[in-house]
Design a protein around this motif. Sequence first.
Motif, PDB file in Angstrom:
ATOM      1  N   GLY A 172      10.300  98.154  34.127  1.00  0.00           N
ATOM      2  CA  GLY A 172      10.789  97.242  33.111  1.00  0.00           C
ATOM      3  C   GLY A 172      12.106  97.640  32.489  1.00  0.00           C
ATOM      4  N   VAL A 173      12.335  98.943  32.335  1.00  0.00           N
ATOM      5  CA  VAL A 173      13.592  99.394  31.739  1.00  0.00           C
ATOM      6  C   VAL A 173      14.766  99.090  32.667  1.00  0.00           C
ATOM      7  N   TRP A 174      14.630  99.452  33.948  1.00  0.00           N
ATOM      8  CA  TRP A 174      15.680  99.140  34.916  1.00  0.00           C
ATOM      9  C   TRP A 174      15.885  97.628  34.998  1.00  0.00           C
ATOM     10  N   GLY A 175      14.797  96.881  35.050  1.00  0.00           N
ATOM     11  CA  GLY A 175      14.900  95.424  35.121  1.00  0.00           C
ATOM     12  C   GLY A 175      15.559  94.834  33.891  1.00  0.00           C
ATOM     13  N   GLY A 176      15.204  95.349  32.713  1.00  0.00           N
ATOM     14  CA  GLY A 176      15.817  94.856  31.481  1.00  0.00           C
ATOM     15  C   GLY A 176      17.303  95.168  31.400  1.00  0.00           C
ATOM     16  N   LEU A 177      17.674  96.377  31.785  1.00  0.00           N
ATOM     17  CA  LEU A 177      19.097  96.743  31.766  1.00  0.00           C
ATOM     18  C   LEU A 177      19.887  95.963  32.812  1.00  0.00           C
ATOM     19  N   PHE A 178      19.304  95.803  34.000  1.00  0.00           N
ATOM     20  CA  PHE A 178      19.961  95.012  35.034  1.00  0.00           C
ATOM     21  C   PHE A 178      20.097  93.562  34.578  1.00  0.00           C
ATOM     22  N   GLY A 179      19.030  93.012  34.009  1.00  0.00           N
ATOM     23  CA  GLY A 179      19.073  91.639  33.512  1.00  0.00           C
ATOM     24  C   GLY A 179      20.076  91.461  32.388  1.00  0.00           C
ATOM     25  N   LEU A 180      20.209  92.469  31.533  1.00  0.00           N
ATOM     26  CA  LEU A 180      21.184  92.408  30.448  1.00  0.00           C
ATOM     27  C   LEU A 180      22.605  92.353  31.001  1.00  0.00           C
ATOM     28  N   ALA A 181      22.905  93.250  31.935  1.00  0.00           N
ATOM     29  CA  ALA A 181      24.244  93.254  32.538  1.00  0.00           C
ATOM     30  C   ALA A 181      24.501  91.964  33.312  1.00  0.00           C
ATOM     31  N   LEU A 182      23.502  91.519  34.050  1.00  0.00           N
ATOM     32  CA  LEU A 182      23.624  90.278  34.813  1.00  0.00           C
ATOM     33  C   LEU A 182      23.825  89.091  33.875  1.00  0.00           C
ATOM     34  N   GLY A 183      23.088  89.073  32.790  1.00  0.00           N
ATOM     35  CA  GLY A 183      23.207  87.969  31.833  1.00  0.00           C
ATOM     36  C   GLY A 183      24.554  87.938  31.133  1.00  0.00           C
ATOM     37  N   ILE A 184      25.078  89.107  30.778  1.00  0.00           N
ATOM     38  CA  ILE A 184      26.396  89.158  30.126  1.00  0.00           C
ATOM     39  C   ILE A 184      27.464  88.602  31.066  1.00  0.00           C
ATOM     40  N   LEU A 185      27.434  89.050  32.311  1.00  0.00           N
ATOM     41  CA  LEU A 185      28.435  88.574  33.272  1.00  0.00           C
ATOM     42  C   LEU A 185      28.228  87.106  33.636  1.00  0.00           C
ATOM     43  N   ALA A 186      26.974  86.666  33.698  1.00  0.00           N
ATOM     44  CA  ALA A 186      26.708  85.255  34.000  1.00  0.00           C
ATOM     45  C   ALA A 186      27.137  84.360  32.841  1.00  0.00           C
ATOM     46  N   ASP A 187      26.883  84.774  31.620  1.00  0.00           N
ATOM     47  CA  ASP A 187      27.330  83.979  30.473  1.00  0.00           C
ATOM     48  C   ASP A 187      28.852  83.912  30.402  1.00  0.00           C
ATOM     49  N   ALA A 188      29.505  84.970  30.835  1.00  0.00           N
ATOM     50  CA  ALA A 188      30.973  84.949  30.869  1.00  0.00           C
ATOM     51  C   ALA A 188      31.476  83.989  31.941  1.00  0.00           C
ATOM     52  N   GLY A 189      30.721  83.819  33.002  1.00  0.00           N
ATOM     53  CA  GLY A 189      31.141  82.953  34.099  1.00  0.00           C
ATOM     54  C   GLY A 189      30.755  81.495  33.927  1.00  0.00           C
ATOM     55  N   PHE A 190      29.714  81.207  33.167  1.00  0.00           N
ATOM     56  CA  PHE A 190      29.272  79.829  32.943  1.00  0.00           C
ATOM     57  C   PHE A 190      29.780  79.379  31.577  1.00  0.00           C
ATOM     58  N   THR A 191      30.601  78.376  31.559  1.00  0.00           N
ATOM     59  CA  THR A 191      31.224  77.972  30.297  1.00  0.00           C
ATOM     60  C   THR A 191      30.260  77.276  29.337  1.00  0.00           C
ATOM     61  N   GLU A 192      29.175  76.720  29.842  1.00  0.00           N
ATOM     62  CA  GLU A 192      28.268  75.987  28.973  1.00  0.00           C
ATOM     63  C   GLU A 192      27.289  76.886  28.219  1.00  0.00           C
ATOM     64  N   ASN A 193      27.266  78.179  28.522  1.00  0.00           N
ATOM     65  CA  ASN A 193      26.335  79.090  27.859  1.00  0.00           C
ATOM     66  C   ASN A 193      27.083  80.029  26.919  1.00  0.00           C
ATOM     67  N   THR A 194      26.393  80.464  25.895  1.00  0.00           N
ATOM     68  CA  THR A 194      26.968  81.487  25.027  1.00  0.00           C
ATOM     69  C   THR A 194      26.205  82.793  25.204  1.00  0.00           C
ATOM     70  N   VAL A 195      24.926  82.798  24.878  1.00  0.00           N
ATOM     71  CA  VAL A 195      24.122  84.015  25.046  1.00  0.00           C
ATOM     72  C   VAL A 195      22.787  83.740  25.731  1.00  0.00           C
ATOM     73  N   LEU A 196      22.605  82.561  26.259  1.00  0.00           N
ATOM     74  CA  LEU A 196      21.316  82.208  26.861  1.00  0.00           C
ATOM     75  C   LEU A 196      20.934  83.152  27.986  1.00  0.00           C
ATOM     76  N   PHE A 197      21.811  83.336  28.953  1.00  0.00           N
ATOM     77  CA  PHE A 197      21.489  84.177  30.103  1.00  0.00           C
ATOM     78  C   PHE A 197      21.379  85.644  29.712  1.00  0.00           C
ATOM     79  N   THR A 198      22.165  86.093  28.746  1.00  0.00           N
ATOM     80  CA  THR A 198      22.106  87.492  28.327  1.00  0.00           C
ATOM     81  C   THR A 198      20.715  87.836  27.820  1.00  0.00           C
ATOM     82  N   VAL A 199      20.201  87.032  26.943  1.00  0.00           N
ATOM     83  CA  VAL A 199      18.873  87.286  26.369  1.00  0.00           C
ATOM     84  C   VAL A 199      17.780  87.011  27.396  1.00  0.00           C
ATOM     85  N   LEU A 200      17.889  85.881  28.082  1.00  0.00           N
ATOM     86  CA  LEU A 200      16.836  85.453  28.995  1.00  0.00           C
ATOM     87  C   LEU A 200      16.685  86.390  30.190  1.00  0.00           C
ATOM     88  N   PHE A 201      17.781  86.783  30.825  1.00  0.00           N
ATOM     89  CA  PHE A 201      17.692  87.642  32.006  1.00  0.00           C
ATOM     90  C   PHE A 201      17.203  89.040  31.652  1.00  0.00           C
TER      91      PHE A 201
END
Length: 169
Positions: A58-87
């Motif tokens: 869970g720790v690796w998954g949470g950290l990976f999801g956090l990094a993935l979400g930050i970069l995905a939110d930066a790439g998708f203009t319609e999101n602000t923090v949705l992917f960061t928290v959700l992933f």
Amino acid sequence: MIADLFDFSRLRRALVYVVYLLLVLLLQSLLGSRLTLLGVHALFLPAAAVAVGMLEDGVWGGLFGLALGILADAGFTENTVLFTVLFALIGFFSGFAAAFLVNRRFFSYLTVSLAALLITALCQMLGVWVSDGVCWSALGTAALQTLWSLPAAALIYFPARYIAGRDWE
């Protein structure tokens, strides 16, 4: 002396997961945004967080999801923090599920990925409902996005399994 304080096998594993993360984001931007089915694009990023969470913990998954979400939110203009928290939550709870509820096999991964993809689609739909009012046709779009993302989710499991199964010493 100082080198004894670091676990270089974990550092190597983390660097390989960074490369995996960048490749998944590249595939999402190249393929997921271009291939459409009935006007719906595939979004298989949550499945990458599920793969790392289930195959590591869970720790690796949470950290990976956090990094993935930050970069995905930066790439998708319609999101602000949705992917960061959700992933981050998806990655952590996938690891939790693999530790206590399901096994770490491919079918279990697909089942948890299906749930993660559906939750992601419903969270995206919730944003539309809040801004535009309830639109029941969005449920069909969410279901179609989930099903359209599942084949790509099946493919991104195998590199994550290879990374998790290797000894990086």
